[in-house]
Design an enzyme around this catalytic site. Structure first.
Site, short mmCIF file in Angstrom:
data_model
loop_
_atom_site.label_atom_id
_atom_site.label_comp_id
_atom_site.label_asym_id
_atom_site.label_seq_id
_atom_site.Cartn_x
_atom_site.Cartn_y
_atom_site.Cartn_z
N TYR A 146 0.79 -1.05 -0.02
CA TYR A 146 -0.11 0.02 -0.05
C TYR A 146 0.79 1.27 0.04
CZ TYR A 146 -3.39 3.34 1.57
OH TYR A 146 -4.36 4.24 1.81
N LYS A 171 4.48 9.43 8.53
CA LYS A 171 4.40 9.03 9.78
C LYS A 171 5.39 9.70 10.72
CE LYS A 171 1.86 4.83 8.19
NZ LYS A 171 0.52 4.84 8.55
N ASP A 178 9.16 3.05 -0.38
CA ASP A 178 8.17 3.78 0.36
C ASP A 178 8.54 3.57 1.74
OD1 ASP A 178 5.96 4.40 1.62
OD2 ASP A 178 4.53 3.65 0.50
C1 LIG Z 1 3.68 2.24 3.52
C2 LIG Z 1 2.38 3.50 3.27
N1 LIG Z 1 2.84 4.33 2.23
C3 LIG Z 1 1.76 5.27 2.16
C4 LIG Z 1 0.76 5.42 3.07
C5 LIG Z 1 -0.13 6.58 2.87
O1 LIG Z 1 0.17 7.61 3.81
P1 LIG Z 1 -0.86 8.55 4.06
O2 LIG Z 1 -1.90 7.85 5.14
O3 LIG Z 1 -0.50 9.63 5.19
O4 LIG Z 1 -1.66 9.29 3.02
C6 LIG Z 1 0.54 4.48 4.18
C7 LIG Z 1 -0.26 4.53 5.20
O5 LIG Z 1 -0.60 3.98 5.72
C8 LIG Z 1 1.63 3.39 4.20
O6 LIG Z 1 1.55 2.82 5.11
#
Ligand SMILES: Cc1ncc(COP(=O)(O)O)c(C=O)c1O
Length: 431
Positions: free
Chosen positions: A148, A269, A241
């Site tokens: 994700y 985060k 990511d």
């Molecule tokens: C690995 C990863 N990338 C991107 C995101 C997206 O971040 P946001 O919820 O701040 O848009 C998340 C959200 O949980 C994530 O776990």
């Protein structure tokens, strides 16, 4: 500390919420549907503990899904935010704090020479992909099943987390054109990556180096190195990511821990210390393509918001070597204790772990990819998670999410959690 799901204030709020918020929440997994109960309405939290509107107390292992590596309401972070707020909440103009935060991130993350802040991880990954496409002149990207990267249209193809939880393979409203440029490979599948690279002219391979949105499924030995080599051989960029893993699995994220440097890194985060902040960064030559240094447009009214920057700086300032040793020991104690408690009750589980993250998969088989995660006994997980909540432990409200140990979790929190987990495993075994 018993928590009934029909407690009156929660039930009343949920009924009102359902009337004005889709599903009663502002983000899907909070609704707790995948573990078969109603959402918890939080009143306040402190350290590793959360209190709901009905006065129930929980040991919180979610810590807002990762940002709160120091736990809730850490005094130093609150003080930094309050101090920043006194000077004004947003200027839409450059500040010294954002330069200092960027310098600190570049010092920690091996692959980051320059960066651009955004307000969410979704924006950051969307922008990193735009930059990768601009830099390579190619359209296609490769992602992994169960990964994700936020709710970016083109990445809502076989995504994990909220979607897997709800059993929706992709979302209506995402155009076929958006996902046509996305190839998907199974995580940890060396051959599938090589095949995808041979078949497509890829702009980028994007991965969570420690995927944690299908539950935590660490990379096999050599897999991230394989991604680096395949990207290089095929003229694609490698994007890590690290929204979850960054500043959590170690000071310089997974890239430093494993020793594989990506071209671009997505962060979120922890970097915002519990306020809305995220970033993407990488090689100088790539980042200098971003406007106004270069021609790739990307912007944000609240990007680099001074309160979020203050929270991020205060958070990183407390993350020294000792902190990671402590986080690692807390994580391992919880993971080991869970293995023992499940074993004693005769419940087959697989516990995956890395500093600051773990998942308890209800599975007899090791889980190495999304197919393995989907094969877990999610019903049994749901019943166990409900039993934990009823006894005062707040676990991930889905089999497809990680636990987020923090520096606020003490030995006592771990012990209390393990006692309750043992009782919940025993209850599951007697069913
Ligand atoms: C690995 C990863 N990338 C991107 C995101 C997206 O971040 P946001 O919820 O701040 O848009 C998340 C959200 O949980 C994530 O776990």
């Amino acid at each position: 500390m018993s928590a009934s799901i029909t407690d009156s204030k929660s039930a009343e709020l949920y009924a009102r919420a359902l009337n004005v918020l889709p599903g009663g929440v502002n983000s899907p997994v909070r609704a707790m549907r995948s573990i078969g109960r109603d959402p918890i309405f939080v009143e306040r939290a402190e350290g590793a503990e959360l209190f709901d509107v009905d006065g129930n107390r929980y040991v919180d292992w979610m810590c807002s899904w990762g940002p709160l590596i120091h736990g809730h309401a850490h005094p130093a972070i609150l003080a930094a935010v309050a101090e920043a707020a006194k000077a004004g909440t947003t200027f839409g103009a450059a500040t010294a704090g954002e330069v200092e935060l960027a310098e600190e991130i570049a010092r920690r993350m091996p692959g980051v020479e320059m960066l651009r802040m955004t307000s969410s991880g979704t924006e950051a990954s969307m922008s990193a992909l735009r930059l990768a496409r601009a830099a390579t002149g190619r359209d296609k990207i490769l992602k992994f099943a169960g990964a994700y990267h936020g709710h970016v249209d083109g990445l809502l193809a076989e995504a994990g987390s909220g979607l897997a939880t709800q059993g929706i393979p992709a979302s209506p409203g995402v155009t076929a054109a958006a996902t046509a440029a996305t190839a998907i490979a199974p995580w940890n599948d060396f051959d599938a990556v090589a095949t995808a690279c041979a078949e497509h002219e890829l702009a980028a391979i994007i991965c969570e180096p420690y995927p944690a949105n299908m539950g935590l499924v660490p990379p096999h030995e050599g897999f991230l190195e394989h991604l680096r080599a395949q990207a290089d051989a095929n003229g694609a960029l490698l994007i890590f990511d690290e929204v979850i893993s960054g500043f959590r699995v170690g000071p310089g994220g997974a890239q430093e821990l494993i020793g594989v440097t990506p071209d671009l890194t997505v962060m979120g985060k922890v970097v915002g210390g519990g306020l809305p902040a995220a970033a993407y960064g990488g090689r100088r030559d790539l980042m200098e393509r971003v406007a106004p240094a270069g021609d790739v447009y990307q912007a944000g009214t609240l990007s680099g918001n001074p309160l979020a920057v203050a929270a991020g700086r205060a958070t990183l300032a407390m993350l020294d070597e000792q902190a990671y040793l402590r986080l690692s020991s807390t994580t391992h104690a919880l993971a080991e204790g869970m293995r023992e408690a499940a074993g004693a009750a005769g419940i087959p589980v697989q516990v995956s772990e890395v500093t600051g993250l773990l998942t308890i998969f209800f599975s007899e088989q090791p889980v190495t990819d999304y197919e393995g995660a989907k094969a877990c006994d999610t019903e049994a997980f749901g019943a166990w998670a409900r039993a934990l909540l009823a006894r005062g432990v707040y676990p991930p409200p889905s089999q497809f999410e990680a636990w987020f140990p923090s520096l606020a979790h003490s030995h006592d929190h771990v012990e209390r959690t393990l006692e309750i987990a043992a009782a919940a495993f025993a209850e599951a075994a007697s069913r």
